[in-house]
Motif scaffolding. Sequence first.
Motif, PDB file in Angstrom:
ATOM      1  N   PHE A  36      -7.284   8.987   6.645  1.00  0.00           N
ATOM      2  CA  PHE A  36      -7.529   9.740   6.041  1.00  0.00           C
ATOM      3  C   PHE A  36      -6.181  10.075   4.639  1.00  0.00           C
ATOM      4  CE2 PHE A  36     -10.833  11.946   8.470  1.00  0.00           C
ATOM      5  CZ  PHE A  36     -12.056  11.913   7.572  1.00  0.00           C
ATOM      6  N   TYR A  37      -6.840  10.507   3.833  1.00  0.00           N
ATOM      7  CA  TYR A  37      -5.601  10.306   1.938  1.00  0.00           C
ATOM      8  C   TYR A  37      -6.427  12.523   1.650  1.00  0.00           C
ATOM      9  CZ  TYR A  37      -3.078   6.569   0.883  1.00  0.00           C
ATOM     10  OH  TYR A  37      -2.434   5.396   1.445  1.00  0.00           O
ATOM     11  N   TRP A  38      -5.607  13.332   1.497  1.00  0.00           N
ATOM     12  CA  TRP A  38      -5.494  14.292   0.833  1.00  0.00           C
ATOM     13  C   TRP A  38      -4.729  14.982  -0.162  1.00  0.00           C
ATOM     14  CZ3 TRP A  38      -4.370  13.990   5.464  1.00  0.00           C
ATOM     15  CH2 TRP A  38      -3.004  14.668   7.020  1.00  0.00           C
ATOM     16  N   GLY A  72       0.581  -0.300  -1.825  1.00  0.00           N
ATOM     17  CA  GLY A  72      -0.638  -0.083  -1.408  1.00  0.00           C
ATOM     18  C   GLY A  72      -0.859  -1.492  -0.408  1.00  0.00           C
ATOM     19  N   HIS A  73      -1.934  -1.163   0.587  1.00  0.00           N
ATOM     20  CA  HIS A  73      -1.956  -1.891   1.564  1.00  0.00           C
ATOM     21  C   HIS A  73      -3.614  -2.232   1.985  1.00  0.00           C
ATOM     22  CE1 HIS A  73      -1.167   1.225   3.238  1.00  0.00           C
ATOM     23  NE2 HIS A  73      -1.871   1.435   3.860  1.00  0.00           N
ATOM     24  N   PHE A  74      -3.833  -3.631   2.684  1.00  0.00           N
ATOM     25  CA  PHE A  74      -5.071  -3.183   4.140  1.00  0.00           C
ATOM     26  C   PHE A  74      -4.150  -2.554   5.143  1.00  0.00           C
ATOM     27  CE2 PHE A  74      -7.121  -5.863   0.980  1.00  0.00           C
ATOM     28  CZ  PHE A  74      -7.804  -5.714   0.705  1.00  0.00           C
ATOM     29  N   ALA A 100      -8.274  -1.425   1.034  1.00  0.00           N
ATOM     30  CA  ALA A 100      -7.087  -2.251   0.292  1.00  0.00           C
ATOM     31  C   ALA A 100      -7.251  -0.310  -0.358  1.00  0.00           C
ATOM     32  CB  ALA A 100      -6.848  -3.022  -0.428  1.00  0.00           C
ATOM     33  N   HIS A 101      -5.499   0.933  -0.222  1.00  0.00           N
ATOM     34  CA  HIS A 101      -5.810   1.403  -1.002  1.00  0.00           C
ATOM     35  C   HIS A 101      -4.093   1.296  -1.308  1.00  0.00           C
ATOM     36  CE1 HIS A 101      -5.333   1.890   3.469  1.00  0.00           C
ATOM     37  NE2 HIS A 101      -4.067   2.552   3.622  1.00  0.00           N
ATOM     38  N   ARG A 102      -3.908   2.486  -2.991  1.00  0.00           N
ATOM     39  CA  ARG A 102      -2.727   2.553  -3.316  1.00  0.00           C
ATOM     40  C   ARG A 102      -3.203   3.807  -3.865  1.00  0.00           C
ATOM     41  NH1 ARG A 102      -1.357  -2.422  -7.442  1.00  0.00           N
ATOM     42  NH2 ARG A 102       0.113  -2.836  -5.752  1.00  0.00           N
ATOM     43  N   VAL A 161       8.886   8.499  -1.893  1.00  0.00           N
ATOM     44  CA  VAL A 161       9.056   9.092   0.070  1.00  0.00           C
ATOM     45  C   VAL A 161       8.499   9.599   0.421  1.00  0.00           C
ATOM     46  CG1 VAL A 161      11.003  10.564   1.029  1.00  0.00           C
ATOM     47  CG2 VAL A 161      10.975  10.304  -1.557  1.00  0.00           C
ATOM     48  N   VAL A 162       8.165   8.871   1.564  1.00  0.00           N
ATOM     49  CA  VAL A 162       7.157   8.606   2.780  1.00  0.00           C
ATOM     50  C   VAL A 162       7.984   9.658   3.707  1.00  0.00           C
ATOM     51  CG1 VAL A 162       5.506   8.038   4.106  1.00  0.00           C
ATOM     52  CG2 VAL A 162       5.741   6.976   1.599  1.00  0.00           C
ATOM     53  N   SER A 163       7.549  10.656   3.700  1.00  0.00           N
ATOM     54  CA  SER A 163       7.675  11.556   5.344  1.00  0.00           C
ATOM     55  C   SER A 163       6.888  11.125   6.461  1.00  0.00           C
ATOM     56  CB  SER A 163       8.247  12.708   5.194  1.00  0.00           C
ATOM     57  OG  SER A 163       9.222  13.664   4.319  1.00  0.00           O
ATOM     58  N   ASP A 217      -1.101  -4.357   6.454  1.00  0.00           N
ATOM     59  CA  ASP A 217      -0.483  -5.571   5.577  1.00  0.00           C
ATOM     60  C   ASP A 217      -0.764  -5.544   3.965  1.00  0.00           C
ATOM     61  OD1 ASP A 217      -1.159  -8.254   4.339  1.00  0.00           O
ATOM     62  OD2 ASP A 217      -3.603  -7.553   5.072  1.00  0.00           O
ATOM     63  N   TYR A 218       0.566  -5.346   3.734  1.00  0.00           N
ATOM     64  CA  TYR A 218       1.033  -5.919   2.524  1.00  0.00           C
ATOM     65  C   TYR A 218       1.288  -7.277   2.298  1.00  0.00           C
ATOM     66  CZ  TYR A 218       3.078  -0.739   3.854  1.00  0.00           C
ATOM     67  OH  TYR A 218       3.419  -0.140   3.707  1.00  0.00           O
ATOM     68  N   GLY A 219       1.325  -7.813   2.986  1.00  0.00           N
ATOM     69  CA  GLY A 219       0.978  -9.361   2.376  1.00  0.00           C
ATOM     70  C   GLY A 219       0.096  -9.862   1.530  1.00  0.00           C
ATOM     71  N   CYS A 258      -3.206  10.697   6.735  1.00  0.00           N
ATOM     72  CA  CYS A 258      -3.426  10.207   8.975  1.00  0.00           C
ATOM     73  C   CYS A 258      -4.083   9.407   8.816  1.00  0.00           C
ATOM     74  CB  CYS A 258      -4.015  11.514   9.435  1.00  0.00           C
ATOM     75  SG  CYS A 258      -4.322  11.809  11.388  1.00  0.00           S
ATOM     76  N   TRP A 259      -3.158   8.271   9.983  1.00  0.00           N
ATOM     77  CA  TRP A 259      -4.234   6.764  10.300  1.00  0.00           C
ATOM     78  C   TRP A 259      -4.040   6.545  11.200  1.00  0.00           C
ATOM     79  CZ3 TRP A 259      -0.048   8.314   7.626  1.00  0.00           C
ATOM     80  CH2 TRP A 259       2.107   7.961   8.043  1.00  0.00           C
ATOM     81  N   PRO A 260      -4.882   5.619  12.016  1.00  0.00           N
ATOM     82  CA  PRO A 260      -4.528   5.455  14.027  1.00  0.00           C
ATOM     83  C   PRO A 260      -3.164   4.922  14.144  1.00  0.00           C
ATOM     84  CG  PRO A 260      -7.249   4.639  12.635  1.00  0.00           C
ATOM     85  CD  PRO A 260      -6.091   4.916  11.045  1.00  0.00           C
TER      86      PRO A 260
HETATM   87  C1  S6P Z   1      -0.028   4.635   5.394  1.00  0.00           C
HETATM   88  C2  S6P Z   1      -0.755   5.234   4.486  1.00  0.00           C
HETATM   89  C3  S6P Z   1       0.616   6.103   3.668  1.00  0.00           C
HETATM   90  C4  S6P Z   1       1.912   5.681   3.239  1.00  0.00           C
HETATM   91  C5  S6P Z   1       1.983   5.853   1.983  1.00  0.00           C
HETATM   92  C6  S6P Z   1       3.048   4.482   1.426  1.00  0.00           C
HETATM   93  O1  S6P Z   1      -1.360   4.011   6.862  1.00  0.00           O
HETATM   94  O2  S6P Z   1      -1.497   4.500   3.979  1.00  0.00           O
HETATM   95  O3  S6P Z   1       1.966   7.041   4.362  1.00  0.00           O
HETATM   96  O4  S6P Z   1       2.485   4.424   3.945  1.00  0.00           O
HETATM   97  O5  S6P Z   1       1.675   6.511   1.377  1.00  0.00           O
HETATM   98  O6  S6P Z   1       2.739   3.840   0.866  1.00  0.00           O
HETATM   99  P1  S6P Z   1       2.569   2.078   0.577  1.00  0.00           P
HETATM  100  O7  S6P Z   1       1.711   1.530   0.746  1.00  0.00           O
HETATM  101  O8  S6P Z   1       3.716   1.758   0.105  1.00  0.00           O
HETATM  102  O9  S6P Z   1       2.915   2.102   2.374  1.00  0.00           O
END
Ligand code: S6P
Length: 185
Positions: A99-101, A88-90, A136-138, A52-54, A160-162, A152-154
Amino acid sequence: MKEIIMPAQIFSGKTLAGEQIGHTIRTVGQIRDIFAEGVTLSESQARETAYVVSSYLPVDEGTAGGLFFGITELYPGKVGSEYYMTKGHFHSRKDTAEFYWGIEGEGVLILMDAERRIWGERMFPGSLHYIPGNVAHRVANTGNTILSFGACWPSDAGHDYGSIEQAGFAARLKEVDGHPTFVTP
Ligand code: S6P
Ligand code: ZN
């Protein structure tokens, strides 16, 4: 008279609440294609929540100079020997970082650059991760409890999920002998 107002959004340190907070739920069935082929999901597992993403998006997507904030709660579980993970996406705008934490639980942040070089960073409460542009991050939950992390992102980064849907990551994070291990196809 200068006013002091209450913020409309509250981040308790763990959860995000407020009238502008949106929630996106991804079930295991909805993200089944990200897992290695050949594993059949039961109907009940397909209905499970994977994450779940809030999110708090104070400006329109695409606005230059703004910031977005999100909390992802990634459930524990596996499909075959592969941990539950985010799609995961670019970022669509390649030069945008994030940033992730880590907040709760444990996992691995899987990173892959434009040359498909892969590396992983352990996530745990207090871990801080700078994700450079064009990487890319996952995230995979390698524990037995919910893995919660902040992001936190711009606001003009886009997703880009594709590219990941088409080519995947260059390695999969699997449980091998009880430990998270990168496995290349
Ligand atoms: C958005 C950020 C996160 C992800 C979330 C789910 O740039 O990276 O909020 O959206 O962790 O991951 P995903 O790869 O399904 O968007
Ligand atoms: Zn991102």
